[in-house]
Scaffold this motif. Sequence first.
Motif, PDB file in Angstrom:
ATOM      1  N   GLY A   1      -5.989   1.965  -6.853  1.00 53.15           N
ATOM      2  CA  GLY A   1      -5.799   3.010  -6.194  1.00 53.15           C
ATOM      3  C   GLY A   1      -6.989   4.124  -6.364  1.00 53.15           C
ATOM      4  N   GLY A   2      -6.998   5.135  -5.260  1.00 57.14           N
ATOM      5  CA  GLY A   2      -7.997   6.168  -5.167  1.00 57.14           C
ATOM      6  C   GLY A   2      -7.440   7.392  -4.561  1.00 57.14           C
ATOM      7  N   ASN A   3      -7.907   8.592  -5.160  1.00 58.72           N
ATOM      8  CA  ASN A   3      -7.266   9.903  -4.863  1.00 58.72           C
ATOM      9  C   ASN A   3      -8.691  10.772  -4.535  1.00 58.72           C
ATOM     10  OD1 ASN A   3      -4.660   9.354  -5.381  1.00 58.72           O
ATOM     11  ND2 ASN A   3      -4.732  10.362  -7.240  1.00 58.72           N
TER      12      ASN A   3
ATOM     13  N   VAL B   1       0.845  -1.201  -0.012  1.00 55.21           N
ATOM     14  CA  VAL B   1       0.014   0.073   0.161  1.00 55.21           C
ATOM     15  C   VAL B   1       0.864   1.220   0.041  1.00 55.21           C
ATOM     16  CG1 VAL B   1      -1.732   1.310   1.327  1.00 55.21           C
ATOM     17  CG2 VAL B   1      -1.845  -1.172   1.106  1.00 55.21           C
TER      18      VAL B   1
ATOM     19  N   LEU C   1      -4.227   6.914  -2.207  1.00 51.43           N
ATOM     20  CA  LEU C   1      -4.036   5.321  -1.815  1.00 51.43           C
ATOM     21  C   LEU C   1      -3.983   4.726  -2.770  1.00 51.43           C
ATOM     22  CD1 LEU C   1      -5.774   3.955   1.436  1.00 51.43           C
ATOM     23  CD2 LEU C   1      -5.344   2.355  -0.769  1.00 51.43           C
ATOM     24  N   SER C   2      -2.875   3.727  -3.022  1.00 53.72           N
ATOM     25  CA  SER C   2      -2.747   2.829  -4.025  1.00 53.72           C
ATOM     26  C   SER C   2      -2.237   1.550  -3.384  1.00 53.72           C
ATOM     27  CB  SER C   2      -1.789   3.207  -5.119  1.00 53.72           C
ATOM     28  OG  SER C   2      -0.642   2.878  -4.864  1.00 53.72           O
ATOM     29  N   ARG C   3      -2.730   0.408  -3.914  1.00 51.90           N
ATOM     30  CA  ARG C   3      -2.613  -0.954  -3.338  1.00 51.90           C
ATOM     31  C   ARG C   3      -2.402  -1.941  -4.390  1.00 51.90           C
ATOM     32  NH1 ARG C   3      -4.459  -4.660   1.182  1.00 51.90           N
ATOM     33  NH2 ARG C   3      -3.517  -6.308   0.145  1.00 51.90           N
TER      34      ARG C   3
END
Lengths: 459, 76
Positions: A242-244, A185, A231-233
């Motif tokens: 991921g999400g921003n 992560v 956040l990226s995974r």
Amino acid sequence: MQLNARASVRTALRAAACLVLATGLSTAARADEPAPPAPAPAAAPVPIPTTTPGWQLDATGLIYSEQSRTSVAEPIGRITRIFQNGQTLSAQLAVDAMTGATPTGARPSLSTQTVTSASGTSTHAVGEVPTHQYHDLRRAAELEYGFPIGTLFQGGANAHYSREQDYQSIGAGGSASIDVLHRLVTLTVGGGYNRDEVFPVGGTPIPLVDGSTPHESGRQAKDVGSWLVGLSRVVTRRWLAGGNLTLTRESGYLTEPYKVISLIDPATDLTQAQLNEGRPRARDRRAALASAVYHQDSNILYLEYRYYWDDWRVRSHTADSRYLIALPGGSHVTPHVRVYTQEAADFYAPKLDLGQPLPEFASSDYRLGPLNGVTFGASYGFRMPNSPGEWTVSAEYIRQWGRGPAFPTAGGEGGGGGGQPPDTRARPAAAQAITDPQPIDTIPPLNIGSVVIGYTLRF
Amino acid sequence: MYRARRLAWAALALLALALTSGCAATVHPWDRDLLADPKMKFRPAPMISAVDDHIYFSKEGSMGGATAAGGGCGCN
């Protein structure tokens, strides 16, 4: 010598056993995925800067053209110094040459009009969006510094300056990211601040008064603060997600100084005046972005979805997909599709009616209207034989169209076709009665084409 | 529209939960060969993406999502 040979055989056997066991465990944990052909050395989801010092040159050229409107040519050059400790320092220069026509915001012509301006005389057909000619040169410079702290942190700082004939932007920003959970992560935070200034040619128009009234002199400030959390995974060995969330807070002069809005007499449907548009002096813009990258055996799928909303009541959905197809010889082709739909700002109005109280804010800028868009494109990445560096050629077709109400064509049209261009004040010289019974789109379709050529060289 | 906003927040919360939870299988360092591909990034060509973003930012009413930077032009 014999002891050394035995020791190295033992070590090799141990290593092989470890790799076999590790591969087996990993495969057992993910029964849906085939085992990799061979265990690969450890690698981060987001590679840390290389420790091999060197330089990287990036050059990009954009040719952009709207049908019957603006054309842009933009060369960009960027040089990056990569230091031994993983730090990077980049400097970028760009020149944006813009020329052509841009909508004034006036209501589309309900009759054939002849408009006389400093550029000459032109005839506008029924339904044609009134535009004014302009040309501008934007010069931009940017510095960026990236620095790893240990093996898990990555910091970044940047600063930029850009200048146009009537606009100046100066700003700085920073970001920090950390890898956690065994580097599965990555968390990112970032922010930036721009101090912009607007100094319209001919002065700043007074909002919602007739465009021919004298303009105010002086510069108008515009502050832009922006924040990002991301956040990226690593989801599987093939899949990264991921999400921003971003927040951009603008304050100050946010009006388009050359845009007008038509004041229409509802009884006659004639344009009575062209008023300067007026927008609020603050805007909070938010976006949530979800991204995914999936690696097949050789091809890669990229997906993005963004939801955007702001306190002007603009809402939008954007879906973007690319599919990289690996070709023999290391080249690749990537088709691209993007779909966009937008709800109008609460003060968007294609026209204002005479006799009604004037609103506090009003704009007929189609970019704040009920808008749809679609993009079809493709890029091709390749290396020239016997030549260093990697080339990318990308071509895109964009079509935008509105969902606004159509104007009725009943009645005559005696005014309009004007606006307040910076250097060419268009004045209608003649008009004739309407003969076409077809309704006229508030936001007629716009076709856009662009070509980008990129080159990257490491040395 | 409030419904769409609530849905977006819910989807984002679910995404964050899924991304931070341990529900996804662990990917060991020696399994990251594909992830190490330079093209295995959300935006593998950042300069071309920046040019595209600039086009969309100047022709639409939306911005943001991918980067914190914004504005920088008086786009007509």
